[in-house]
Scaffold this motif. Structure first.
Motif, PDB file in Angstrom:
ATOM      1  N   LYS A 125     -34.312 -14.150   6.023  1.00  0.00           N
ATOM      2  CA  LYS A 125     -35.316 -13.526   5.720  1.00  0.00           C
ATOM      3  C   LYS A 125     -35.197 -12.791   4.432  1.00  0.00           C
ATOM      4  CE  LYS A 125     -37.485 -13.700  10.126  1.00  0.00           C
ATOM      5  NZ  LYS A 125     -38.600 -14.689  10.087  1.00  0.00           N
ATOM      6  N   LEU A 126     -34.488 -13.385   3.347  1.00  0.00           N
ATOM      7  CA  LEU A 126     -34.314 -12.685   2.151  1.00  0.00           C
ATOM      8  C   LEU A 126     -35.530 -13.227   1.020  1.00  0.00           C
ATOM      9  CD1 LEU A 126     -30.749 -13.832   1.241  1.00  0.00           C
ATOM     10  CD2 LEU A 126     -31.571 -11.616   1.692  1.00  0.00           C
ATOM     11  N   ASP A 127     -35.957 -12.194   0.360  1.00  0.00           N
ATOM     12  CA  ASP A 127     -36.749 -12.286  -0.769  1.00  0.00           C
ATOM     13  C   ASP A 127     -35.892 -12.617  -1.962  1.00  0.00           C
ATOM     14  OD1 ASP A 127     -39.146 -12.020   0.704  1.00  0.00           O
ATOM     15  OD2 ASP A 127     -39.291  -9.676  -0.035  1.00  0.00           O
ATOM     16  N   TYR A 128     -36.265 -13.487  -2.676  1.00  0.00           N
ATOM     17  CA  TYR A 128     -35.457 -14.132  -4.030  1.00  0.00           C
ATOM     18  C   TYR A 128     -36.210 -13.621  -5.127  1.00  0.00           C
ATOM     19  CZ  TYR A 128     -32.098 -16.548  -1.149  1.00  0.00           C
ATOM     20  OH  TYR A 128     -31.431 -17.214  -0.240  1.00  0.00           O
ATOM     21  N   VAL A 129     -35.457 -12.647  -6.106  1.00  0.00           N
ATOM     22  CA  VAL A 129     -36.171 -12.466  -7.274  1.00  0.00           C
ATOM     23  C   VAL A 129     -35.314 -12.882  -8.444  1.00  0.00           C
ATOM     24  CG1 VAL A 129     -36.546 -10.373  -8.769  1.00  0.00           C
ATOM     25  CG2 VAL A 129     -36.900  -9.934  -6.196  1.00  0.00           C
ATOM     26  N   ILE A 130     -35.939 -13.634  -9.165  1.00  0.00           N
ATOM     27  CA  ILE A 130     -35.329 -14.707 -10.224  1.00  0.00           C
ATOM     28  C   ILE A 130     -35.680 -14.089 -11.596  1.00  0.00           C
ATOM     29  CG2 ILE A 130     -34.880 -16.751 -11.256  1.00  0.00           C
ATOM     30  CD1 ILE A 130     -35.569 -18.049  -8.488  1.00  0.00           C
ATOM     31  N   LEU A 131     -35.094 -13.540 -12.286  1.00  0.00           N
ATOM     32  CA  LEU A 131     -35.299 -12.847 -13.541  1.00  0.00           C
ATOM     33  C   LEU A 131     -34.854 -13.920 -14.648  1.00  0.00           C
ATOM     34  CD1 LEU A 131     -33.808  -9.392 -12.838  1.00  0.00           C
ATOM     35  CD2 LEU A 131     -36.299 -10.116 -12.799  1.00  0.00           C
ATOM     36  N   THR A 132     -35.821 -14.124 -15.636  1.00  0.00           N
ATOM     37  CA  THR A 132     -35.330 -15.149 -16.714  1.00  0.00           C
ATOM     38  C   THR A 132     -35.536 -14.465 -18.002  1.00  0.00           C
ATOM     39  OG1 THR A 132     -37.400 -16.117 -17.037  1.00  0.00           O
ATOM     40  CG2 THR A 132     -36.231 -17.326 -15.281  1.00  0.00           C
ATOM     41  N   ASP A 133     -35.097 -15.061 -19.011  1.00  0.00           N
ATOM     42  CA  ASP A 133     -35.323 -14.607 -20.372  1.00  0.00           C
ATOM     43  C   ASP A 133     -36.337 -14.805 -21.264  1.00  0.00           C
ATOM     44  OD1 ASP A 133     -34.349 -17.282 -20.813  1.00  0.00           O
ATOM     45  OD2 ASP A 133     -32.726 -16.842 -22.101  1.00  0.00           O
TER      46      ASP A 133
END
Length: 145
Positions: A61-69
């Motif tokens: 039950k993880l939330d994935y936060v993907i930060l890009t440039d």
């Protein structure tokens, strides 16, 4: 619980996470994954690696936060396909203020709330100062140099 991933062109992802570690301590940054798209590499390999983690960790039950440039860049565009998962957010324009806000956020707050606040604080953290007086600045803008 949130999983933070920083994915960028070149090694910006590693550099920004390293800098974060200097500020808040390296032990906190060990939970952040970084992906660096280098010349000759295929960004789809990064997307597949992240997607594999997302699909294999459904029971966590993880939330994935993907930060890009860069908005519209190959890393961002390719990773956008991952928002088809309800527990994935992709944010472009990663910066240190944004990353600090997210990593230090209260885990009891919703991911959406945390990200909205982080984006607002990142925007507020971008300022311009100059020693050029306003009237001189306007004159410079009008000159044909």
């Amino acid at each position: 619980m949130r999983k933070i991933i920083v994915a960028t062109h070149g090694e910006l992802s590693k550099g920004i996470v390293h800098t974060l570690g200097v500020i808040i301590g390296e032990e906190i940054t060990h939970s952040i994954d970084t992906y660096s798209l280098l010349p000759g590499e295929d960004v789809n390999d990064i997307a597949e690696s992240i997607e594999k983690e997302i699909t294999s960790a459904k029971e966590k039950k993880l939330d994935y936060v993907i930060l890009t440039d860069i908005a519209g860049g190959s890393v961002h565009n390719t990773l956008l396909r991952l928002v088809s998962y309800p527990n994935v957010w992709v944010i472009t324009g990663v910066n240190l203020i944004m990353l600090l806000d997210i990593i230090l956020s209260d885990s009891n707050n919703s991911t959406q709330t945390v990200l909205e606040k982080a984006l607002e604080n990142a925007r507020l953290g971008i300022t311009l100062q100059s020693c050029i007086p306003d009237n001189l600045s306007n004159d410079l803008d009008n000159d044909d140099l």
